[in-house]
Design an enzyme around this catalytic site. Structure first.
Site, PDB file in Angstrom:
ATOM      1  N   ARG A 105       0.878  -1.186   0.000  1.00  0.00           N
ATOM      2  CA  ARG A 105       0.000   0.000   0.000  1.00  0.00           C
ATOM      3  C   ARG A 105       0.905   1.221   0.000  1.00  0.00           C
ATOM      4  O   ARG A 105       1.676   1.436   0.937  1.00  0.00           O
ATOM      5  CB  ARG A 105      -0.932  -0.002   1.206  1.00  0.00           C
ATOM      6  CG  ARG A 105      -1.673   1.310   1.373  1.00  0.00           C
ATOM      7  CD  ARG A 105      -2.800   1.251   2.368  1.00  0.00           C
ATOM      8  NE  ARG A 105      -3.960   0.602   1.801  1.00  0.00           N
ATOM      9  CZ  ARG A 105      -5.210   0.756   2.251  1.00  0.00           C
ATOM     10  NH1 ARG A 105      -5.451   1.552   3.267  1.00  0.00           N
ATOM     11  NH2 ARG A 105      -6.216   0.123   1.690  1.00  0.00           N
ATOM     12  N   GLN A 135     -10.206  -3.810  -3.525  1.00  0.00           N
ATOM     13  CA  GLN A 135     -11.496  -3.299  -3.067  1.00  0.00           C
ATOM     14  C   GLN A 135     -12.593  -3.600  -4.092  1.00  0.00           C
ATOM     15  O   GLN A 135     -13.679  -4.072  -3.740  1.00  0.00           O
ATOM     16  CB  GLN A 135     -11.384  -1.770  -2.861  1.00  0.00           C
ATOM     17  CG  GLN A 135     -12.678  -1.110  -2.446  1.00  0.00           C
ATOM     18  CD  GLN A 135     -13.085  -1.482  -1.029  1.00  0.00           C
ATOM     19  OE1 GLN A 135     -12.303  -1.328  -0.121  1.00  0.00           O
ATOM     20  NE2 GLN A 135     -14.308  -1.975  -0.854  1.00  0.00           N
ATOM     21  N   ARG A 284     -13.839  -8.321   1.762  1.00  0.00           N
ATOM     22  CA  ARG A 284     -12.425  -8.065   1.500  1.00  0.00           C
ATOM     23  C   ARG A 284     -11.610  -9.313   1.839  1.00  0.00           C
ATOM     24  O   ARG A 284     -10.686  -9.684   1.121  1.00  0.00           O
ATOM     25  CB  ARG A 284     -11.911  -6.879   2.341  1.00  0.00           C
ATOM     26  CG  ARG A 284     -12.589  -5.534   2.078  1.00  0.00           C
ATOM     27  CD  ARG A 284     -12.306  -5.024   0.677  1.00  0.00           C
ATOM     28  NE  ARG A 284     -10.887  -5.015   0.386  1.00  0.00           N
ATOM     29  CZ  ARG A 284     -10.023  -4.064   0.768  1.00  0.00           C
ATOM     30  NH1 ARG A 284     -10.452  -3.015   1.443  1.00  0.00           N
ATOM     31  NH2 ARG A 284      -8.737  -4.132   0.447  1.00  0.00           N
TER      32      ARG A 284
HETATM   33  N1  NVA Z   1      -9.758   6.793  -1.814  1.00  0.00           N
HETATM   34  C1  NVA Z   1      -9.452   6.402  -0.463  1.00  0.00           C
HETATM   35  C2  NVA Z   1      -9.694   4.950  -0.261  1.00  0.00           C
HETATM   36  C3  NVA Z   1      -9.535   4.483   1.157  1.00  0.00           C
HETATM   37  C4  NVA Z   1      -9.739   3.006   1.303  1.00  0.00           C
HETATM   38  C5  NVA Z   1      -8.018   6.767  -0.133  1.00  0.00           C
HETATM   39  O1  NVA Z   1      -7.148   6.576  -0.988  1.00  0.00           O
HETATM   40  O2  NVA Z   1      -7.762   7.243   0.968  1.00  0.00           O
HETATM   41  N1   CP Z   2     -11.416   0.143   2.199  1.00  0.00           N
HETATM   42  C1   CP Z   2     -10.154   0.028   2.663  1.00  0.00           C
HETATM   43  O1   CP Z   2      -9.219  -0.233   1.907  1.00  0.00           O
HETATM   44  O2   CP Z   2     -10.026   0.205   3.986  1.00  0.00           O
HETATM   45  P1   CP Z   2      -8.658   0.368   4.807  1.00  0.00           P
HETATM   46  O3   CP Z   2      -8.052   1.683   4.368  1.00  0.00           O
HETATM   47  O4   CP Z   2      -9.066   0.365   6.234  1.00  0.00           O
HETATM   48  O5   CP Z   2      -7.747  -0.769   4.467  1.00  0.00           O
END
Ligand code: NVA
Ligand code: CP
Length: 301
Positions: A105, A135, A284
């Site tokens: 991430r 997601q 998920r």
């Molecule tokens: N668009 C959001 C998604 C969070 C799961 C972000 O990147 O923060």
């Molecule tokens: N929707 C999602 O990716 O949640 P988190 O940011 O908590 O992992």
């Protein structure tokens, strides 16, 4: 000649057959949780390298890896030498010699792509600034459980249509042939599109006859400095009762979470759809087990 190494880096150019294989695996893992004997990650250690916050993605991958027989190693990117400037390609070559797969991430999409290239281990995009493909697979699993095949359905994405989640939806629409309408204020519309996508600034047009109303935060991770500007500019783009009344009778509201009540979604609509939204969050776990299994099937070069 051995098959190429599999990665899951985004839904851009990701084929329908592979999506269907993953969703079928996910459904099986969900139905048989606790009794299934498959352990495709037995004896393996998978690293999670996270440079942004996470609840759902982190927990579902850590639990999923363990349930598939493997070990999960969580690494906060800021605690690694990456945080002090070690290049991703060097980090990748080190981890590639020590662990069996990586879940990343981060900010730049090119970082997960470079990691995949240099590490030579299966690599998963657990959210970048460009895409959030894990997601969207969980979302599709949820929609098909509740409403049947997604092909031909109308999904309305309301809010920040330039964000990672919306982009992955755009790619999925073309691959799985459903109608996606993206409603955003000026300056926040998707810069990518295809023949299955309608771009509008009109939330009512988007919500009309939709099967699914979908939203995400107005301030994605990394954009915190724009918060007050965004909160002002997204006014009118909230999923609430007024909007939901325009959708089909059976329509469901989904949110990838975390949710900011009374910003992108009203408290009332969220709570009325809590069963759907938390099924979506649970999915998920199942979808990611499908992804991990699909990756682990690979004959490695
Ligand atoms: N668009 C959001 C998604 C969070 C799961 C972000 O990147 O923060
Ligand atoms: N929707 C999602 O990716 O949640 P988190 O940011 O908590 O992992």
């Amino acid at each position: 000649m051995s098959a190429p190494l599999r990665h899951f880096l985004g839904l851009k150019d990701f084929d329908e057959k592979s999506i269907r294989e993953i969703l079928t695996l996910a459904a099986r893992y969900k139905a048989e949780r606790g009794s299934i004997s498959w352990r495709p990650l037995a004896g393996q250690t998978w690293a999670l390298i996270f440079n942004k916050s996470s609840t759902r993605t982190r927990v579902s991958f850590e639990v999923g890896i363990r349930e598939l027989g493997g070990n999960a190693l969580f690494l906060n990117g800021n605690d690694m030498q990456l945080g002090r400037g070690e290049p991703i390609k060097d980090t990748a070559r080190v981890l590639g010699r020590m662990v069996h797969g990586a879940i990343i991430r981060t900010f730049a999409q090119s970082d997960v792509e470079d990691f995949a290239q240099y590490s030579k281990i299966p690599t998963v995009n657990a959210l970048t600034d460009d895409e959030h493909p894990c997601q969207i697979l969980a979302d599709i699993l949820t929609i098909e459980e509740k409403l049947g095949p997604i092909a031909g359905k109308k999904i309305a994405f309301i809010g920040d249509c330039a964000c990672n989640v919306a982009r992955s939806w755009v790619y999925a629409a073309e691959t799985l042939k459903f109608n996606l309408t993206l409603a955003a204020p000026e300056g926040y519309q998707s810069t990518i599109t295809n023949s299955f996508v309608t771009l509008t600034s009109d939330v009512k047009e988007a919500a009309k006859d939709a099967d699914v109303l979908y939203t995400d935060v107005w301030v994605s991770m990394g954009l915190e400095a724009e918060k007050s500007k965004r909160l002002a500019e997204f006014q009118g783009y909230q999923i609430n009762h007024e909007l939901a009344a325009l959708a089909k009778k059976h329509a469901i509201v989904l949110h990838c979470l975390p949710a900011y009540r009374d910003q992108e979604i009203s408290e009332k609509i969220l709570e009325e759809n809590a069963q759907h939204i938390f099924d979506q969050a649970e999915n998920r776990l199942h979808a990611q087990k499908g992804i991990l299994h699909w990756l682990a099937e690979l004959p490695v070069e």
